[in-house]
Design a protein around this motif. Structure first.
Motif, mmCIF file in Angstrom:
data_model
loop_
_atom_site.group_PDB
_atom_site.id
_atom_site.type_symbol
_atom_site.label_atom_id
_atom_site.label_comp_id
_atom_site.label_asym_id
_atom_site.label_seq_id
_atom_site.Cartn_x
_atom_site.Cartn_y
_atom_site.Cartn_z
ATOM 1 N N GLU A 20 -10.448 -10.724 -3.802
ATOM 2 C CA GLU A 20 -9.304 -9.927 -4.755
ATOM 3 C C GLU A 20 -8.779 -10.592 -5.766
ATOM 4 O O GLU A 20 -8.653 -9.983 -6.992
ATOM 5 C CB GLU A 20 -8.337 -9.155 -3.744
ATOM 6 N N GLU A 21 -8.249 -11.815 -5.705
ATOM 7 C CA GLU A 21 -7.685 -12.589 -6.685
ATOM 8 C C GLU A 21 -8.691 -12.883 -7.970
ATOM 9 O O GLU A 21 -8.154 -12.711 -9.172
ATOM 10 C CB GLU A 21 -6.968 -13.926 -6.110
ATOM 11 N N GLU A 43 -2.418 -4.733 -14.108
ATOM 12 C CA GLU A 43 -3.063 -5.496 -12.761
ATOM 13 C C GLU A 43 -2.985 -4.614 -11.601
ATOM 14 O O GLU A 43 -3.997 -4.711 -10.896
ATOM 15 C CB GLU A 43 -2.058 -6.804 -12.634
ATOM 16 N N ARG A 47 -6.200 -3.932 -8.950
ATOM 17 C CA ARG A 47 -6.127 -4.343 -7.656
ATOM 18 C C ARG A 47 -6.368 -2.945 -6.973
ATOM 19 O O ARG A 47 -7.027 -3.012 -5.858
ATOM 20 C CB ARG A 47 -4.677 -4.638 -7.021
#
Length: 170
Positions: A20-21, A43, A47
């Motif tokens: 994910e990051e 952001e 996500r």
């Protein structure tokens, strides 16, 4: 889950939750996201998109989406999916700026096209590219894509539709 694809330097495999990051960092990099979809997003939207890959795309086997890895590190994103915009299957790919200019884009695009022809049985693969994205237009032209038409948005922005057809065997 998509099939794992391998090229001489890349592995395209399913995303893992711990990606994910790196996924968000790729999509938040304006040098990358300016060419994707509607451009840079929040952001939180990136996500949510990452979570939908698991909850929707993989869960419902909607289309193939891959994490693009080099030496085990996530360096990009890739997809092949049917879209109405091209009335066929479109490849979508992005690589992080730290690997630009290394030939990995060509390797990645060729892998996606090969998957479309060999695994999905397609006779044509399409790409949509902003008219100003000279690097992608050059790359796709080099590997056999041809400009077939333009899409002009309400704001006047032009997107080229490119197509590569399966060679006819005689």
């Amino acid at each position: 889950m998509p099939l794992t694809l391998r090229t001489p330097r890349l592995v395209l495999d399913a995303y893992r939750p711990d990606d994910e990051e790196d996924f968000v960092a790729l999509f938040q990099d304006r040098r990358v996201s300016r060419w994707m979809g509607d451009g840079p997003g929040a952001e939180a939207e990136d996500r949510a998109l990452f979570r939908r890959i698991f909850s929707k795309v993989y869960a419902e086997d909607l289309f193939d989406v891959w994490a693009v890895r080099r030496a085990g590190l996530l360096v990009g994103h890739a997809e092949i999916k049917r879209t109405e915009e091209v009335d066929g299957h479109e490849i979508v790919y992005a690589l992080g700026p730290d690997v630009w200019g290394s030939g990995l884009g060509t390797e990645l695009a060729e892998a996606l096209v090969g998957h479309g022809f060999a695994s999905l049985g397609l006779t044509a693969v399409h790409a949509t590219v902003a008219a100003q994205n000279e690097a992608s237009l050059c790359l796709l032209g080099k590997i056999g894509f041809e400009h077939v038409r333009d899409i002009v948005d309400d704001d006047g922005a032009v997107t080229h539709v490119l197509t590569r057809r399966l060679p006819v065997r005689s």
